[in-house]
Scaffold this motif. Structure first.
Motif, PDB file in Angstrom:
ATOM      1  N   PHE A  89      -4.295  45.019   2.090  1.00 44.76           N
ATOM      2  CA  PHE A  89      -4.954  43.708   2.094  1.00 44.76           C
ATOM      3  C   PHE A  89      -3.963  42.605   2.460  1.00 44.76           C
ATOM      4  O   PHE A  89      -4.240  41.754   3.310  1.00 44.76           O
ATOM      5  CB  PHE A  89      -5.570  43.422   0.725  1.00 44.76           C
ATOM      6  CG  PHE A  89      -6.159  42.038   0.606  1.00 44.76           C
ATOM      7  CD1 PHE A  89      -7.395  41.755   1.157  1.00 44.76           C
ATOM      8  CD2 PHE A  89      -5.465  41.024  -0.038  1.00 44.76           C
ATOM      9  CE1 PHE A  89      -7.937  40.478   1.066  1.00 44.76           C
ATOM     10  CE2 PHE A  89      -5.994  39.751  -0.134  1.00 44.76           C
ATOM     11  CZ  PHE A  89      -7.236  39.475   0.420  1.00 44.76           C
ATOM     12  N   ILE A  90      -2.794  42.617   1.815  1.00 44.56           N
ATOM     13  CA  ILE A  90      -1.791  41.578   2.075  1.00 44.56           C
ATOM     14  C   ILE A  90      -1.305  41.658   3.516  1.00 44.56           C
ATOM     15  O   ILE A  90      -1.177  40.635   4.203  1.00 44.56           O
ATOM     16  CB  ILE A  90      -0.608  41.711   1.094  1.00 44.56           C
ATOM     17  CG1 ILE A  90      -1.083  41.454  -0.339  1.00 44.56           C
ATOM     18  CG2 ILE A  90       0.509  40.737   1.452  1.00 44.56           C
ATOM     19  CD1 ILE A  90      -0.045  41.782  -1.393  1.00 44.56           C
ATOM     20  N   ALA A 146       7.412  40.117  -1.584  1.00 40.63           N
ATOM     21  CA  ALA A 146       7.478  39.254  -2.768  1.00 40.63           C
ATOM     22  C   ALA A 146       6.146  39.234  -3.513  1.00 40.63           C
ATOM     23  O   ALA A 146       6.104  39.315  -4.749  1.00 40.63           O
ATOM     24  CB  ALA A 146       7.881  37.840  -2.362  1.00 40.63           C
ATOM     25  N   ILE A 147       5.044  39.153  -2.779  1.00 40.34           N
ATOM     26  CA  ILE A 147       3.726  39.129  -3.423  1.00 40.34           C
ATOM     27  C   ILE A 147       3.417  40.478  -4.064  1.00 40.34           C
ATOM     28  O   ILE A 147       2.948  40.550  -5.210  1.00 40.34           O
ATOM     29  CB  ILE A 147       2.626  38.753  -2.412  1.00 40.34           C
ATOM     30  CG1 ILE A 147       2.798  37.308  -1.936  1.00 40.34           C
ATOM     31  CG2 ILE A 147       1.240  38.924  -3.038  1.00 40.34           C
ATOM     32  CD1 ILE A 147       1.826  36.896  -0.847  1.00 40.34           C
ATOM     33  N   ARG A 172      -3.858  32.437  -3.265  1.00 38.98           N
ATOM     34  CA  ARG A 172      -3.246  31.186  -3.736  1.00 38.98           C
ATOM     35  C   ARG A 172      -1.781  31.107  -3.303  1.00 38.98           C
ATOM     36  O   ARG A 172      -1.308  30.056  -2.860  1.00 38.98           O
ATOM     37  CB  ARG A 172      -3.362  31.110  -5.260  1.00 38.98           C
ATOM     38  CG  ARG A 172      -2.904  29.783  -5.855  1.00 38.98           C
ATOM     39  CD  ARG A 172      -3.071  29.792  -7.363  1.00 38.98           C
ATOM     40  NE  ARG A 172      -4.460  29.922  -7.744  1.00 38.98           N
ATOM     41  CZ  ARG A 172      -4.948  30.914  -8.482  1.00 38.98           C
ATOM     42  NH1 ARG A 172      -4.149  31.872  -8.921  1.00 38.98           N
ATOM     43  NH2 ARG A 172      -6.225  30.950  -8.804  1.00 38.98           N
ATOM     44  N   THR A 173      -1.070  32.217  -3.426  1.00 39.28           N
ATOM     45  CA  THR A 173       0.343  32.239  -3.033  1.00 39.28           C
ATOM     46  C   THR A 173       0.501  31.959  -1.544  1.00 39.28           C
ATOM     47  O   THR A 173       1.363  31.176  -1.131  1.00 39.28           O
ATOM     48  CB  THR A 173       0.967  33.607  -3.368  1.00 39.28           C
ATOM     49  OG1 THR A 173       0.768  33.891  -4.755  1.00 39.28           O
ATOM     50  CG2 THR A 173       2.461  33.613  -3.064  1.00 39.28           C
ATOM     51  N   LEU A 199       9.211  29.056  -4.105  1.00 39.21           N
ATOM     52  CA  LEU A 199       8.414  28.106  -4.878  1.00 39.21           C
ATOM     53  C   LEU A 199       6.977  28.607  -5.041  1.00 39.21           C
ATOM     54  O   LEU A 199       6.385  28.474  -6.118  1.00 39.21           O
ATOM     55  CB  LEU A 199       8.419  26.731  -4.203  1.00 39.21           C
ATOM     56  CG  LEU A 199       7.815  25.586  -5.023  1.00 39.21           C
ATOM     57  CD1 LEU A 199       8.433  25.509  -6.417  1.00 39.21           C
ATOM     58  CD2 LEU A 199       8.002  24.255  -4.307  1.00 39.21           C
ATOM     59  N   ALA A 200       6.411  29.203  -3.995  1.00 40.38           N
ATOM     60  CA  ALA A 200       5.054  29.751  -4.094  1.00 40.38           C
ATOM     61  C   ALA A 200       5.000  30.881  -5.121  1.00 40.38           C
ATOM     62  O   ALA A 200       4.085  30.943  -5.956  1.00 40.38           O
ATOM     63  CB  ALA A 200       4.589  30.252  -2.727  1.00 40.38           C
ATOM     64  N   ILE A 201       5.992  31.772  -5.076  1.00 43.61           N
ATOM     65  CA  ILE A 201       6.054  32.867  -6.047  1.00 43.61           C
ATOM     66  C   ILE A 201       6.281  32.314  -7.456  1.00 43.61           C
ATOM     67  O   ILE A 201       5.684  32.776  -8.435  1.00 43.61           O
ATOM     68  CB  ILE A 201       7.181  33.854  -5.669  1.00 43.61           C
ATOM     69  CG1 ILE A 201       6.836  34.590  -4.370  1.00 43.61           C
ATOM     70  CG2 ILE A 201       7.436  34.852  -6.798  1.00 43.61           C
ATOM     71  CD1 ILE A 201       5.618  35.472  -4.446  1.00 43.61           C
ATOM     72  N   GLY A 202       7.135  31.311  -7.556  1.00 40.63           N
ATOM     73  CA  GLY A 202       7.407  30.716  -8.862  1.00 40.63           C
ATOM     74  C   GLY A 202       6.168  30.094  -9.478  1.00 40.63           C
ATOM     75  O   GLY A 202       5.861  30.306 -10.654  1.00 40.63           O
ATOM     76  N   MET A 203       5.428  29.334  -8.671  1.00 42.55           N
ATOM     77  CA  MET A 203       4.246  28.638  -9.182  1.00 42.55           C
ATOM     78  C   MET A 203       3.115  29.597  -9.536  1.00 42.55           C
ATOM     79  O   MET A 203       2.373  29.372 -10.490  1.00 42.55           O
ATOM     80  CB  MET A 203       3.766  27.611  -8.148  1.00 42.55           C
ATOM     81  CG  MET A 203       4.742  26.464  -7.926  1.00 42.55           C
ATOM     82  SD  MET A 203       4.281  25.385  -6.547  1.00 42.55           S
ATOM     83  CE  MET A 203       2.838  24.575  -7.229  1.00 42.55           C
TER      84      MET A 203
END
Length: 273
Positions: free
Chosen positions: A124-125, A149-150, A174-175, A211-215
């Motif tokens: 999917f990713i 990362a995801i 969202r990421t 930052l995306a992974i962090g949030m």
């Protein structure tokens, strides 16, 4: 959502169905079905195709999403809440809705879609990011690093298996959306210096990624030990990638820094803007 709301919407749905030709269908999607307080009328609509004593048109098809009703251990939830909740508000009492078991007649019509397997998530990713390749990424390494990362983030959250922390396709989307927004607005992430154009192209990718992974994942973890383990696993996974070009690896300005440090510094830059 009240019985009056249902009445108004049913009138619209029926009118729309009656305007269609015989071979056309109105599809109605109902989300979070088993959080409703008016299950009786809805059961009659779905099972008997009757509403307020009147038969509804045959060319209306219903699709509903439900969450499983889980037997909760209230004492355990309260104990966990005391350890990790510093808001002063009991989470259990602050719930906006409760998931209820659905009637047997609707259970017979339900299909259980389980969570995606790791292989399915990977596909999917990859499909999602491949579709965005020309719009978002400058090279294959950028796509691969975000994919890894995801995937690793999803695996980590699933493994710790906390009742109030879960992941789904929404987290993946969202990421990607946050990453895309930040990558396309690099002035939010760092100082722009034309003399470092080539370096900045790589650096903004990594800052947007971290930052995306962090949030979306890191800040959802409640305990320091979980966050430290998460950092280690993500950065280990990224270090094992076979980069198409070494120029796309983590840039020197970020190399050796922890994910949490990069996220905090990048967030600081973001909020200053």
């Amino acid at each position: 959502y009240t019985a009056l709301d249902l009445q108004n919407e049913m009138n619209e749905i029926v009118r729309a169905a009656e305007k269609l030709q015989q071979d056309q269908t109105v599809v109605v999607f109902v989300d979070e079905l088993n959080t409703t307080s008016i299950m009786g009328p809805l059961q009659s609509i779905f099972s008997d195709r009757v509403y307020e004593g009147k038969k509804i048109p045959d060319n209306i098809m219903w699709a509903c999403a439900i969450n499983p009703a889980i037997q909760r251990n209230v004492e355990l939830e309260d104990a966990e809440d005391k350890k990790s909740n510093f808001t002063g508000v009991n989470k259990r009492k602050a719930l906006e809705y409760a998931v209820r078991p659905i009637p047997q007649s609707l259970q017979d019509l339900s299909i259980n879609f389980t969570a995606l397997t790791e292989t399915q998530e990977n596909r999917f990713i990859n499909s999602l990011l491949s579709a965005l390749y020309s719009e978002v990424f400058q090279n294959r390494d950028q796509r691969n690093t975000l994919t890894v990362a995801i995937l690793e983030s999803q695996k980590f959250i699933k493994r710790i298996g906390k009742r109030n922390i879960g992941v789904s396709i929404r987290d993946i989307l969202r990421t990607v959306k946050i990453y895309t927004f930040l990558y396309n607005n690099p002035f939010l992430l760092m100082q722009i210096d034309d003399s470092r154009h080539q370096q900045l192209a790589c650096e903004r990718h990594w800052r947007a990624l971290f930052l995306a992974i962090g949030m979306c994942y890191y800040f959802r973890l409640q305990y320091k030990t979980q966050r430290e383990a998460f950092e280690t696993e993500i950065q280990d996974a990224l270090s094992r990638i076979d980069y198409h070009s070494n120029a796309n690896n983590i840039p020197p300005v970020l190399l050796g820094q922890k994910l949490s440090t990069i996220v905090r510094k990048t967030q600081g830059s973001l909020f200053k803007q």
